[in-house]
Scaffold this motif. Sequence first.
Motif, PDB file in Angstrom:
ATOM      1  N   VAL A 302       0.038  -1.060  -0.191  1.00  0.00           N
ATOM      2  CA  VAL A 302       0.193   0.296   0.286  1.00  0.00           C
ATOM      3  C   VAL A 302       0.743   1.004   0.100  1.00  0.00           C
ATOM      4  CG1 VAL A 302      -1.996   1.629   1.025  1.00  0.00           C
ATOM      5  CG2 VAL A 302      -2.074  -1.364   1.144  1.00  0.00           C
ATOM      6  N   GLN A 303       0.742   2.004  -0.867  1.00  0.00           N
ATOM      7  CA  GLN A 303       1.319   3.277  -1.160  1.00  0.00           C
ATOM      8  C   GLN A 303       0.795   4.832  -0.215  1.00  0.00           C
ATOM      9  OE1 GLN A 303       3.007   3.910  -5.122  1.00  0.00           O
ATOM     10  NE2 GLN A 303       3.655   1.800  -5.043  1.00  0.00           N
ATOM     11  N   PRO A 304       1.583   5.352  -0.225  1.00  0.00           N
ATOM     12  CA  PRO A 304       0.668   6.923   0.458  1.00  0.00           C
ATOM     13  C   PRO A 304      -0.618   7.442  -1.201  1.00  0.00           C
ATOM     14  CG  PRO A 304       3.171   6.592   0.939  1.00  0.00           C
ATOM     15  CD  PRO A 304       3.381   5.977  -0.287  1.00  0.00           C
ATOM     16  N   GLY A 305      -1.237   7.371   0.287  1.00  0.00           N
ATOM     17  CA  GLY A 305      -2.570   8.044  -0.812  1.00  0.00           C
ATOM     18  C   GLY A 305      -3.757   6.770  -0.827  1.00  0.00           C
ATOM     19  N   GLU A 306      -3.145   5.342  -0.730  1.00  0.00           N
ATOM     20  CA  GLU A 306      -4.175   4.756  -1.222  1.00  0.00           C
ATOM     21  C   GLU A 306      -4.504   4.174  -0.234  1.00  0.00           C
ATOM     22  OE1 GLU A 306      -1.465   2.577  -5.048  1.00  0.00           O
ATOM     23  OE2 GLU A 306      -1.669   1.878  -2.887  1.00  0.00           O
TER      24      GLU A 306
END
Length: 597
Positions: A302-306
């Motif tokens: 999971v990346q930042p913003g997701e």
Amino acid sequence: MSEKNPRPDRGVRTDDAERPGTGPAEAGAETGAEPSGSGAGPSESRSWSSKPEVDGKRAAVPSLGLRGTLLFLWRQLTSMQTALVLLMLLAVAAIPGSLYPQRSVNPALTEQFLEENGRWGEILDTLGFFEVFSSPWFSAIYLLLFISLIGCIVPRVGVHLRQLRAKPPRTPSRLTRFTGYTRLELPGAQADSLIETAHRSLRRSRYRAEVREEKAGRSVSAERGLLRETGNLLFHIALVGVLVCIAGGTLTSYRGQVTVVEGGGFANSLTQYDSFESGAWFDENDMPDFRFTLEDFRATYVQPGEAGKVGEPRSFEADVQVTTPGQEQESRTVQVNKPLHVPGASMYLLGNGYAPEITVTDPEGTVVAEGPLITVPMGDTNYTSQVVLKAPDAQPEQTAVVGFFLPTGTIDEQGPRSLYPDALDPQLALTVYQGDLGLDSGVPQNAYEVDLTTLTQVPGEDGDPVLIRLYPGQEYSLADGTTVSFDGLKRYAAFDIAHNPFERWILISALVAVGGLILSLFVPRRRLWVRVREQGGTTVLEVAGLARSDDPALADDVKALASRLSEAHDGQRLPDAAPSGHPEADASGGPREGSAQ
């Protein structure tokens, strides 16, 4: 009054009965009443007892003897209550296997637990809490449960087979005592026709029905629900099957772990495994012949913003090229909970990590370590990993490189650590040591651990200890001429390869056990009786049932059967036709229509 010898089981002493002049006392003894009058002697005033006495002493209980004692113990062991208790004990005994690390699963974690808990760990180890499923006390419960189930099942199977072959029981003489008793008077109805209709109706409803001739008429005796006992026996037989298959699998199965770096391969042989364990009856010649190459390993997070927690893993996929005898090489993808199956083995994706490519050159210019190095994650979600590299051939002294690999690294007041699990900014934070690695002692060592107490840290050019920080493509030279370079980065995957020949049978036995349990819980066992007789110029129909367990629908089914039989003929059904409306039924105190006693 003449003398009489009362029976010993009436509780009267023979010597009192034969003593003259004890007529009233004797009568009182037989009735269990206290003799009246103040002139009763001591013997007459004794309380009544149901146990005979000889010479003023109670009779001794006969000894069971060795054979009787063994028979008693066998009956207790093979009772259903004992089997249930043993099954509960087996479940309780398995709890420590989930609470404490097991040597067969994780020896390193077991040793760590022992070191951290001192005396308490030693006590648990003595009791077998770290080898629960091979401990004597667990095996004893297991074997006793197995014997108990076998001893319980065998006689019940014989009884059940005789029940299946036997005819339904005879119709009781008094149906008024049973559930849903219904009595109808059907003027003009043919008794034989009613009986045949009842017989066909019950057979269509899957009853075992039998027509019986009686003195005053005819009856149909029907029974249904023997499938309940069949299910009960299937459950217990399947449970024995599960126990046998688990034991067989433990003796014949094998399991091993292997770690493969991208581009590397594995051939299924004992020497290729990092760790391996097998059952006592396992033959290594039976290991299947296959090999595979790890082409690529992919991990997404999971990346930042997701949506979700940043850094939480989304997927792990390992692309492999598999080769088996007699088949062409094929590409397969192994995922978590989606193993790769080959004949005779199953391969599960167990773990993953990073393998930085590190090259170490000693002061003499000789390359003493080169290639991808498997790192061990420290336990955080960002894959901060420990690096241990040993170079026993380095000159003039053996060399060890220890430190950390950081996929997305930073070094601050908290020390070297990774901020994200993916390799966005890979770094190495290393320290070089020299000295005796202890590899020549002949004692096996953990490849991922090194004893620093026997080593000396190599200082920098200023003579102070140095922390080497490297990015891909960089090289660092120490004051003594030792060089360390970070040449590249690969991923590795850890696989668990296992085979249990009884695995399929365990599943089948478990499914059969569940099916048998469903049958034993939801199939009602019941009996129905229909009696038709001529009385006072009219035809009397009686219907009743009996349930072997809780069956709330039985009374309604009895009434429905009586209703169908009456409607099948031209006879008129009396209003509220119940035993209370018939003189004979009233006189006998029979229940009303649809009631049970």
